[in-house]
Design an enzyme around this catalytic site. Structure first.
Site, PDB file in Angstrom:
ATOM      1  N   LYS A 166       9.092   5.803  -4.432  1.00  0.00           N
ATOM      2  CA  LYS A 166       7.673   6.137  -4.456  1.00  0.00           C
ATOM      3  C   LYS A 166       7.462   7.555  -3.940  1.00  0.00           C
ATOM      4  O   LYS A 166       8.163   8.017  -3.032  1.00  0.00           O
ATOM      5  CB  LYS A 166       6.901   5.130  -3.592  1.00  0.00           C
TER       6      LYS A 166
ATOM      7  N   SER B  26      -1.428   1.653  -3.167  1.00  0.00           N
ATOM      8  CA  SER B  26      -1.007   2.965  -3.624  1.00  0.00           C
ATOM      9  C   SER B  26       0.341   2.970  -4.339  1.00  0.00           C
ATOM     10  O   SER B  26       0.788   4.013  -4.826  1.00  0.00           O
ATOM     11  CB  SER B  26      -0.941   3.923  -2.431  1.00  0.00           C
TER      12      SER B  26
ATOM     13  N   SER C  22      -0.741  -1.931  -0.120  1.00  0.00           N
ATOM     14  CA  SER C  22      -0.265  -1.054  -1.187  1.00  0.00           C
ATOM     15  C   SER C  22       0.986  -1.536  -1.904  1.00  0.00           C
ATOM     16  O   SER C  22       1.363  -0.962  -2.925  1.00  0.00           O
ATOM     17  CB  SER C  22      -0.013   0.359  -0.633  1.00  0.00           C
TER      18      SER C  22
END
Length: 474
Positions: free
Chosen positions: A76, A152, A176
């Protein structure tokens, strides 16, 4: 190389088995993943940086292979420094930044042999529950490209659900991991605080509310990855012990008869989307059929107080990353809601910041009394399926409090368990009438990740999950 149909039949553990038996070379596994990323990503925009040649070169230079050598993985674009791989944290202001070191998690993934093929999209600083940014554009949900992939870790979830890779790195400070997993029909575990190391660049992030792990298509991949990354690192402020023999080994035996409480509404009693309530009801029935003691039950705590204080504690932590003078300035280059959030953080006094931590602790203690009577809490994962793109993006200029209220309305179930540090897991158990994924959340007591994974595996075996979006390109 594997064609798409062959590729989608395998998770990480399955690919490792193919490589170990010699049915396919590790290089061809990496090339298969690269082909899928190149085919799927233009429509989805999940992968924002690629290092294909670097991963292939690293595999060529590997003298000895281990189980996961050469298997594809994506990091990520948030909280995962990797030497030689730029990290923007979703911000246009930091594109191209090489931190110059590996985080502990990244170093363990490298040591296990994973082929790190690039980075997945994140919103700026992970500040919202959609993955849209000025830096990288909109990440689209592969089940319906007009909808958000969540945030996210939306880039990670969209990459896995579209079939680019079987699993991807993800982080979770307020849901997230679990929100994108629910929106994309995946397995998403936020481990207990301290199971995965968070150093060396972070000590006690957000009072222990921030966590790292992965989104996966299978429970066994979730467990196998946790065996790779878990354990303390030098200088860590705390850690949580892991099961002797590891998490994956626990999948060989059932969890035993568990006491499970569930609720089909919010913690404060407000109604939720009918499909989310139905997902909980059906899962409760299935768990009962599996032999567990299942009944309606509600943790006793002030939902509004806990979520409000915890969210504002998270935001207040941003103040340590910039000077008050900077926050008072124009902050050009950052997105409007990022600017709002930074200014809010700069205005929080030390007294208020510490008082919020005390308030969070008080409510967490009340909530966790529930787990003296129950082994597992079952809730919806989110309030309905994926929301439209733009609804929670950072490019709008709203007042801070209404923006937070919007986030908490869409995702009222995740923040309490960041605050408590307990393991919480999203599972893809249901779909709406028009085929969008709907998840449920399972929560266990602090440090009981093994029990949670065992129950998830039992539920997976008894279910028919669809973890690949049917709309993904063939």
């Amino acid at each position: 190389m594997l064609n798409r149909d062959e590729w989608l039949k395998q998770d990480l553990v399955g690919l490792a088995e193919l490589a170990e038996t010699g049915e396919i070379s590790r290089r061809d596994i990496l090339l298969s993943a690269i082909a899928q990323i190149e085919a799927q990503n233009p429509a989805i925009n999940a992968v924002v940086l690629t290092q294909f040649e670097e991963a292939l070169d690293a595999l060529e230079k590997t003298a000895e292979t281990s189980r996961f050598t050469g298997l594809p993985y994506l990091l990520k674009d948030l909280h995962a420094p990797a030497k030689g791989m730029p990290l923007s944290n979703g911000s246009e202001m930091f594109r191209g930044t090489d931190m110059g070191f590996d985080s502990t998690t990244v170093s363990r993934l490298r040591a296990a042999g994973f082929g790190l093929l690039g980075r997945t999209a994140s919103p700026e600083f992970g500040l919202t529950i959609t993955t849209e940014s000025k830096a990288w554009g909109k990440t689209r949900n592969p089940w319906n490209t007009g909808l958000s992939a969540g945030g996210s870790s939306g880039g990670a979830a969209a990459a896995v659900a579209s079939g680019m890779v079987p699993a991807a790195h993800a982080t979770d400070s307020a849901g997230s991991i679990r929100i994108p997993a629910a929106y994309n029909g995946l397995v998403g575990l936020k481990p207990t605080r301290g199971v995965n190391a968070i150093g060396p660049h972070r000590g006690d992030p957000n009072f222990g509310m921030s966590h790292e792990h992965a989104v996966t298509r299978t429970v066994r991949d979730c467990a196998a990855l946790l065996d790779v990354t878990s354990g303390p690192d030098q200088g860590c402020p705390y850690f949580t012990a892991t099961p002797e023999g590891g998490f994956e080994a626990l999948l060989q035996r059932p969890p035993g008869k568990l006491r499970i409480g569930f609720l089909t509404d919010r913690f404060d009693g407000k109604a939720i989307h009918p499909a989310s309530a139905e997902a909980v009801t059906q899962t409760a029935q299935k768990l009962s059929a599996l032999g567990h003691t299942v009944e309606e039950a509600r943790p006793d705590f002030d939902f509004a107080e806990l979520t409000s204080q915890a969210f504002r504690l998270l935001v207040g932590s941003l103040a340590g990353f910039f000077s008050p003078e900077f926050a008072a300035g124009p902050m050009q280059g950052f997105e409007p809601m990022t600017q709002r959030t930074m200014r809010y953080a700069a205005g929080v006094s030390l007294h208020d910041y510490l008082a919020r931590y005390a308030a969070v602790n008080s409510q967490v203690r009340k909530m966790c009394a529930f787990f003296e009577s129950y082994d597992i809490l079952l809730t919806a994962a989110t309030n309905g399926p994926a929301h439209p793109l733009g609804l929670t993006s950072l490019d709008q200029d709203l007042e801070f409090d209404p923006f937070v209220d919007r986030l908490l309305d869409l995702s009222p179930f995740s923040v309490p368990f960041n605050a408590s540090g307990q393991p919480a897991m999203t599972l893809p158990v249901h779909q709406t009438a028009d085929g969008l994924p709907i998840g449920v959340q399972l929560v266990s007591g602090f440090g009981q990740d093994g029990c949670l994974i065992q129950l998830a595996a039992q539920l997976e075996e008894a279910s028919d999950w669809c973890t690949i979006a049917p709309g993904a390109l063939g």
